[in-house]
Design a protein around this motif. Structure first.
Motif, PDB file in Angstrom:
ATOM      1  N   GLY A 188      -9.553  16.174  -0.736  1.00  0.00           N
ATOM      2  CA  GLY A 188      -8.704  17.006   0.103  1.00  0.00           C
ATOM      3  C   GLY A 188      -8.082  16.258   1.261  1.00  0.00           C
ATOM      4  O   GLY A 188      -7.713  16.881   2.268  1.00  0.00           O
ATOM      5  N   THR A 189      -7.937  14.943   1.147  1.00  0.00           N
ATOM      6  CA  THR A 189      -7.373  14.124   2.222  1.00  0.00           C
ATOM      7  C   THR A 189      -6.365  13.141   1.644  1.00  0.00           C
ATOM      8  O   THR A 189      -6.275  12.945   0.424  1.00  0.00           O
ATOM      9  CB  THR A 189      -8.474  13.345   2.966  1.00  0.00           C
ATOM     10  OG1 THR A 189      -9.184  12.512   2.021  1.00  0.00           O
ATOM     11  CG2 THR A 189      -9.463  14.290   3.625  1.00  0.00           C
ATOM     12  N   VAL A 190      -5.616  12.513   2.538  1.00  0.00           N
ATOM     13  CA  VAL A 190      -4.649  11.488   2.141  1.00  0.00           C
ATOM     14  C   VAL A 190      -5.334  10.125   2.187  1.00  0.00           C
ATOM     15  O   VAL A 190      -5.954   9.769   3.192  1.00  0.00           O
ATOM     16  CB  VAL A 190      -3.421  11.505   3.060  1.00  0.00           C
ATOM     17  CG1 VAL A 190      -2.466  10.369   2.701  1.00  0.00           C
ATOM     18  CG2 VAL A 190      -2.708  12.852   2.970  1.00  0.00           C
ATOM     19  N   LEU A 191      -5.209   9.362   1.102  1.00  0.00           N
ATOM     20  CA  LEU A 191      -5.819   8.041   1.011  1.00  0.00           C
ATOM     21  C   LEU A 191      -4.736   6.979   0.903  1.00  0.00           C
ATOM     22  O   LEU A 191      -3.654   7.219   0.342  1.00  0.00           O
ATOM     23  CB  LEU A 191      -6.742   7.955  -0.212  1.00  0.00           C
ATOM     24  CG  LEU A 191      -7.879   8.975  -0.313  1.00  0.00           C
ATOM     25  CD1 LEU A 191      -8.642   8.789  -1.625  1.00  0.00           C
ATOM     26  CD2 LEU A 191      -8.816   8.846   0.872  1.00  0.00           C
ATOM     27  N   THR A 192      -5.028   5.794   1.428  1.00  0.00           N
ATOM     28  CA  THR A 192      -4.130   4.648   1.307  1.00  0.00           C
ATOM     29  C   THR A 192      -4.663   3.732   0.215  1.00  0.00           C
ATOM     30  O   THR A 192      -5.787   3.238   0.310  1.00  0.00           O
ATOM     31  CB  THR A 192      -4.028   3.886   2.636  1.00  0.00           C
ATOM     32  OG1 THR A 192      -3.557   4.776   3.661  1.00  0.00           O
ATOM     33  CG2 THR A 192      -3.071   2.713   2.519  1.00  0.00           C
ATOM     34  N   VAL A 193      -3.850   3.518  -0.821  1.00  0.00           N
ATOM     35  CA  VAL A 193      -4.281   2.736  -1.980  1.00  0.00           C
ATOM     36  C   VAL A 193      -3.224   1.694  -2.301  1.00  0.00           C
ATOM     37  O   VAL A 193      -2.052   1.830  -1.892  1.00  0.00           O
ATOM     38  CB  VAL A 193      -4.527   3.648  -3.201  1.00  0.00           C
ATOM     39  CG1 VAL A 193      -5.611   4.680  -2.903  1.00  0.00           C
ATOM     40  CG2 VAL A 193      -3.236   4.336  -3.630  1.00  0.00           C
ATOM     41  N   PRO A 194      -3.573   0.636  -3.049  1.00  0.00           N
ATOM     42  CA  PRO A 194      -2.571  -0.354  -3.452  1.00  0.00           C
ATOM     43  C   PRO A 194      -1.470   0.277  -4.295  1.00  0.00           C
ATOM     44  O   PRO A 194      -1.731   1.117  -5.165  1.00  0.00           O
ATOM     45  CB  PRO A 194      -3.382  -1.369  -4.266  1.00  0.00           C
ATOM     46  CG  PRO A 194      -4.787  -1.228  -3.757  1.00  0.00           C
ATOM     47  CD  PRO A 194      -4.937   0.225  -3.429  1.00  0.00           C
ATOM     48  N   ALA A 195      -0.246  -0.129  -4.050  1.00  0.00           N
ATOM     49  CA  ALA A 195       0.894   0.451  -4.762  1.00  0.00           C
ATOM     50  C   ALA A 195       0.888   0.088  -6.239  1.00  0.00           C
ATOM     51  O   ALA A 195       1.426   0.830  -7.064  1.00  0.00           O
ATOM     52  CB  ALA A 195       2.196  -0.006  -4.114  1.00  0.00           C
ATOM     53  N   MET A 252       0.831  -1.193   0.000  1.00  0.00           N
ATOM     54  CA  MET A 252       0.000   0.000   0.000  1.00  0.00           C
ATOM     55  C   MET A 252       0.872   1.252   0.000  1.00  0.00           C
ATOM     56  O   MET A 252       2.042   1.217   0.392  1.00  0.00           O
ATOM     57  CB  MET A 252      -0.916   0.005   1.217  1.00  0.00           C
ATOM     58  CG  MET A 252      -1.738  -1.278   1.398  1.00  0.00           C
ATOM     59  SD  MET A 252      -2.910  -1.611   0.068  1.00  0.00           S
ATOM     60  CE  MET A 252      -4.126  -0.330   0.393  1.00  0.00           C
ATOM     61  N   LYS A 253       0.279   2.357  -0.441  1.00  0.00           N
ATOM     62  CA  LYS A 253       0.971   3.636  -0.420  1.00  0.00           C
ATOM     63  C   LYS A 253      -0.040   4.746  -0.138  1.00  0.00           C
ATOM     64  O   LYS A 253      -1.248   4.572  -0.335  1.00  0.00           O
ATOM     65  CB  LYS A 253       1.677   3.905  -1.751  1.00  0.00           C
ATOM     66  CG  LYS A 253       0.735   4.072  -2.919  1.00  0.00           C
ATOM     67  CD  LYS A 253       1.481   4.376  -4.210  1.00  0.00           C
ATOM     68  CE  LYS A 253       0.518   4.576  -5.392  1.00  0.00           C
ATOM     69  NZ  LYS A 253       1.245   4.885  -6.647  1.00  0.00           N
ATOM     70  N   ASP A 254       0.453   5.889   0.336  1.00  0.00           N
ATOM     71  CA  ASP A 254      -0.410   7.032   0.630  1.00  0.00           C
ATOM     72  C   ASP A 254      -0.391   8.014  -0.539  1.00  0.00           C
ATOM     73  O   ASP A 254       0.686   8.332  -1.074  1.00  0.00           O
ATOM     74  CB  ASP A 254       0.040   7.742   1.902  1.00  0.00           C
ATOM     75  CG  ASP A 254      -0.149   6.891   3.146  1.00  0.00           C
ATOM     76  OD1 ASP A 254      -1.029   6.007   3.116  1.00  0.00           O
ATOM     77  OD2 ASP A 254       0.590   7.097   4.128  1.00  0.00           O
ATOM     78  N   VAL A 255      -1.574   8.469  -0.937  1.00  0.00           N
ATOM     79  CA  VAL A 255      -1.689   9.461  -2.001  1.00  0.00           C
ATOM     80  C   VAL A 255      -2.642  10.552  -1.539  1.00  0.00           C
ATOM     81  O   VAL A 255      -3.528  10.316  -0.709  1.00  0.00           O
ATOM     82  CB  VAL A 255      -2.203   8.832  -3.315  1.00  0.00           C
ATOM     83  CG1 VAL A 255      -1.225   7.787  -3.829  1.00  0.00           C
ATOM     84  CG2 VAL A 255      -3.582   8.227  -3.131  1.00  0.00           C
ATOM     85  N   PHE A 256      -2.466  11.735  -2.098  1.00  0.00           N
ATOM     86  CA  PHE A 256      -3.342  12.857  -1.767  1.00  0.00           C
ATOM     87  C   PHE A 256      -4.455  12.946  -2.792  1.00  0.00           C
ATOM     88  O   PHE A 256      -4.206  12.977  -3.997  1.00  0.00           O
ATOM     89  CB  PHE A 256      -2.555  14.168  -1.730  1.00  0.00           C
ATOM     90  CG  PHE A 256      -3.413  15.364  -1.418  1.00  0.00           C
ATOM     91  CD1 PHE A 256      -3.834  15.606  -0.109  1.00  0.00           C
ATOM     92  CD2 PHE A 256      -3.810  16.238  -2.420  1.00  0.00           C
ATOM     93  CE1 PHE A 256      -4.619  16.704   0.187  1.00  0.00           C
ATOM     94  CE2 PHE A 256      -4.604  17.335  -2.134  1.00  0.00           C
ATOM     95  CZ  PHE A 256      -5.015  17.568  -0.822  1.00  0.00           C
ATOM     96  N   SER A 257      -5.698  12.953  -2.313  1.00  0.00           N
ATOM     97  CA  SER A 257      -6.864  13.062  -3.180  1.00  0.00           C
ATOM     98  C   SER A 257      -7.271  14.518  -3.306  1.00  0.00           C
ATOM     99  O   SER A 257      -7.641  15.162  -2.321  1.00  0.00           O
ATOM    100  CB  SER A 257      -8.030  12.231  -2.612  1.00  0.00           C
ATOM    101  OG  SER A 257      -9.207  12.446  -3.355  1.00  0.00           O
ATOM    102  N   ARG A 258      -7.199  15.060  -4.518  1.00  0.00           N
ATOM    103  CA  ARG A 258      -7.561  16.457  -4.726  1.00  0.00           C
ATOM    104  C   ARG A 258      -9.062  16.669  -4.546  1.00  0.00           C
ATOM    105  O   ARG A 258      -9.493  17.698  -4.035  1.00  0.00           O
ATOM    106  CB  ARG A 258      -7.136  16.888  -6.123  1.00  0.00           C
ATOM    107  CG  ARG A 258      -5.628  16.915  -6.333  1.00  0.00           C
ATOM    108  CD  ARG A 258      -5.280  17.383  -7.737  1.00  0.00           C
ATOM    109  NE  ARG A 258      -3.833  17.422  -7.941  1.00  0.00           N
ATOM    110  CZ  ARG A 258      -3.256  17.766  -9.093  1.00  0.00           C
ATOM    111  NH1 ARG A 258      -4.009  18.099 -10.132  1.00  0.00           N
ATOM    112  NH2 ARG A 258      -1.945  17.776  -9.194  1.00  0.00           N
ATOM    113  N   SER A 259      -9.852  15.681  -4.990  1.00  0.00           N
ATOM    114  CA  SER A 259     -11.301  15.850  -4.895  1.00  0.00           C
ATOM    115  C   SER A 259     -11.775  15.823  -3.450  1.00  0.00           C
ATOM    116  O   SER A 259     -12.718  16.535  -3.090  1.00  0.00           O
ATOM    117  CB  SER A 259     -12.000  14.742  -5.694  1.00  0.00           C
ATOM    118  OG  SER A 259     -11.651  13.465  -5.188  1.00  0.00           O
TER     119      SER A 259
END
Length: 514
Positions: free
Chosen positions: A152-159, A143-150
């Motif tokens: 406005g939060t950080v999400l954890t998604v599969p790498a 997993m990795k953390d990405v910033f969701s612009r829509s």
């Protein structure tokens, strides 16, 4: 066995010696629709059985459960070929599996990014549950953390989530393209617009009424396909162009009730179907005794109205049961019957030729057959298999009817505000403050929680178009709404990608004869 197995024609002889199957299932908390995973050596995987009984998995819709079960099975078979089970999987195994599924030259059926992301979501849920439950030390899904612009939060998604995934397979039909598709694909018309010789459409009135319902109301396949007979609005004298109905919360994706609007002519088509071919099918089923031994039949005694309509019925033991109409699931709706003049009658609106409920998933086959007929009839013989990007026949799916409804309503609402109401810029601003702009209205009609879904997916081709300029020339007020807007839709189709319209080759030849 599925809860409605008897209705689908499961033979009693297959269950000889298993008369207590229901009690066995209840003892181990196996519910109708739960998938069961069998290894290649025909052993049941106990851990996977626990996973499909978990709250995490059971929250999914029936369609998502089927898709995820298939996706998980593919990975399990891949691991079995390597000589070990799914709890022994490592990160490298998932990387190799992705390579095989998406890039390997030796794979004859490579998948795209969207399909891979769905498979990855299925595996992510499985392994997250296994780690949380203590069956594995760690998950092979990195997993990795990405910033969701829509958001406005950080999400954890599969790498390994694919970046080339297409958001959705969206396409639209203009009103005249949809009419052409229904005439040829569902009604059996020829290229010249005449009924084909020897055409004998199977439940033609049912199929046309259902397709028109989706196109007119914007309902999803599962919403329109699970309607009960008394949920369809009834026409009345002076009722207007549209009628109002209510979609039960339990059958919507958001699990929230929603109001729908459907054209008066479509309500008339449904009433004709109910009073003609459906009534005949029910009578034949009664004469054949198909309703006599249905184990899951619930006889509805009455339905109370009011703010929260409630359905009352008797179970197989004669005990009274009541449920709010909004809470009735698709599975429960399949079992509801009423006592008619000649015996039990299904309350499920859409029936098959045996007089039993026509399941929601089965509509895909109806649309697929109609698409094949349109392609066969409308594509010139010399053009078959020539240019794959040149399409001569309209193509529709249940969900494209919903997309097309959104496009139609956006154009109509803009037309009404700009042309029919004659609003000045100041008046239009006040109208928006009171009721919202057309985009907001379409969002509410579709039941979308996010405006982004409506604008960026459903109506992406027209999101950057100035409809006021497109609608500058007012049509003749004496023409029907859809016909008068055909020129507007034709222009949209020419300037936008993904909108299907008809050209001279797809229109019937005037004055032509067989």
């Amino acid at each position: 066995m599925p809860e409605d197995g008897a209705q689908r024609g499961v033979r009693d002889s297959l269950l000889d010696g298993w008369g207590d199957l229901t009690q066995r299932q209840e003892a181990v908390d196996v519910r109708p629709g739960d998938p069961i995973f069998l290894a290649p050596d025909y052993r049941v995987d106990e851990l996977l059985s626990l996973y499909v009984q978990s709250a995490r998995f059971r929250r999914h819709t029936p369609e998502t459960k089927r898709n995820y079960a298939t996706d998980i099975s593919l990975f399990l078979n891949f691991l079995w070929g390597r000589g070990y089970v799914w709890t022994q999987a490592m990160e490298r195994d998932l990387e190799d599996f992705e390579h095989w599924r998406r890039f390997a030259p030796s794979n004859p059926r490579i998948i795209g990014g969207s399909k891979w992301n769905r498979e990855l979501a299925a595996l992510t849920g499985l392994y997250a549950w296994a780690v949380k439950s203590g069956h594995m030390p760690h998950s092979p899904v990195m997993m990795k953390d990405v910033f969701s612009r829509s958001r406005g939060t950080v999400l954890t998604v599969p790498a390994t989530k694919a970046k080339d995934a297409r958001g959705s397979n969206v396409h639209w039909l203009t009103p005249r393209a949809f009419r052409r598709w229904a005439e040829v694909g569902l009604r059996g018309h020829t290229r010249e617009g005449l009924p084909a010789a020897g055409w004998c459409g199977r439940l033609e009135d049912r199929n046309v009424a259902f397709a028109d319902l989706l196109y007119s109301s914007g309902m999803r396949r599962g919403e329109g396909g699970s309607l009960l007979t008394f949920e369809v609005p009834q026409r009345r004298l002076g009722g207007g162009r549209y009628y109002v109905g209510r979609i039960a919360a339990a059958v919507t994706r958001s699990k929230k009730p929603r109001t729908f609007y459907v054209g008066s002519d479509v309500v008339g088509e449904i009433e004709t179907y109910v009073d003609s071919s459906r009534a005949l099918t029910v009578r034949k089923a009664q004469q054949a005794g198909r309703y006599d031994n249905l184990p899951a039949m619930q006889i509805v005694t009455h339905v109370t109205g009011g703010v929260k309509p409630t359905v009352h019925w008797q179970d197989r033991h004669g005990n009274p049961v009541e449920r709010r109409l909004a809470d009735l699931t698709v599975g429960q709706r399949l079992t509801l019957y009423s006592e008619g003049r000649y015996g039990p009658e299904p309350l499920w609106l859409w029936l098959n030729e045996r007089g039993l409920p026509f399941h929601v998933d089965s509509w895909e086959g109806v649309f697929r057959t109609a698409n094949e007929r349109c392609k066969l009839v409308l594509t010139p013989p010399e053009c078959f298999q020539r240019d794959p990007h040149r399409v001569y026949a309209p193509y529709a799916t249940p969900h494209s009817c919903r997309h097309s409804f959104a496009l139609y309503m956006l154009v109509v609402l803009n037309h009404l505000m700009d042309q029919r109401f004659g609003l000045t810029p100041e008046e239009r601003r006040d109208f928006r403050l009171l009721y919202g702009d057309p985009w907001h209205m379409v969002q509410n009609l579709l039941g979308h929680a996010s405006r982004e879904t409506t604008c960026e997916i459903y109506l992406a081709p027209v999101a950057d178009l100035q409809l006021r300029a497109l609608l500058a020339a007012a049509p003749d007020a004496g023409q029907p709404m859809q016909t008068s807007l055909d020129s507007v839709f034709a222009r949209l189709a020419q300037e936008s990608e993904g909108i299907q319209d008809v050209d001279d080759r797809m229109l019937p030849v005037r004055g032509a004869t067989e």
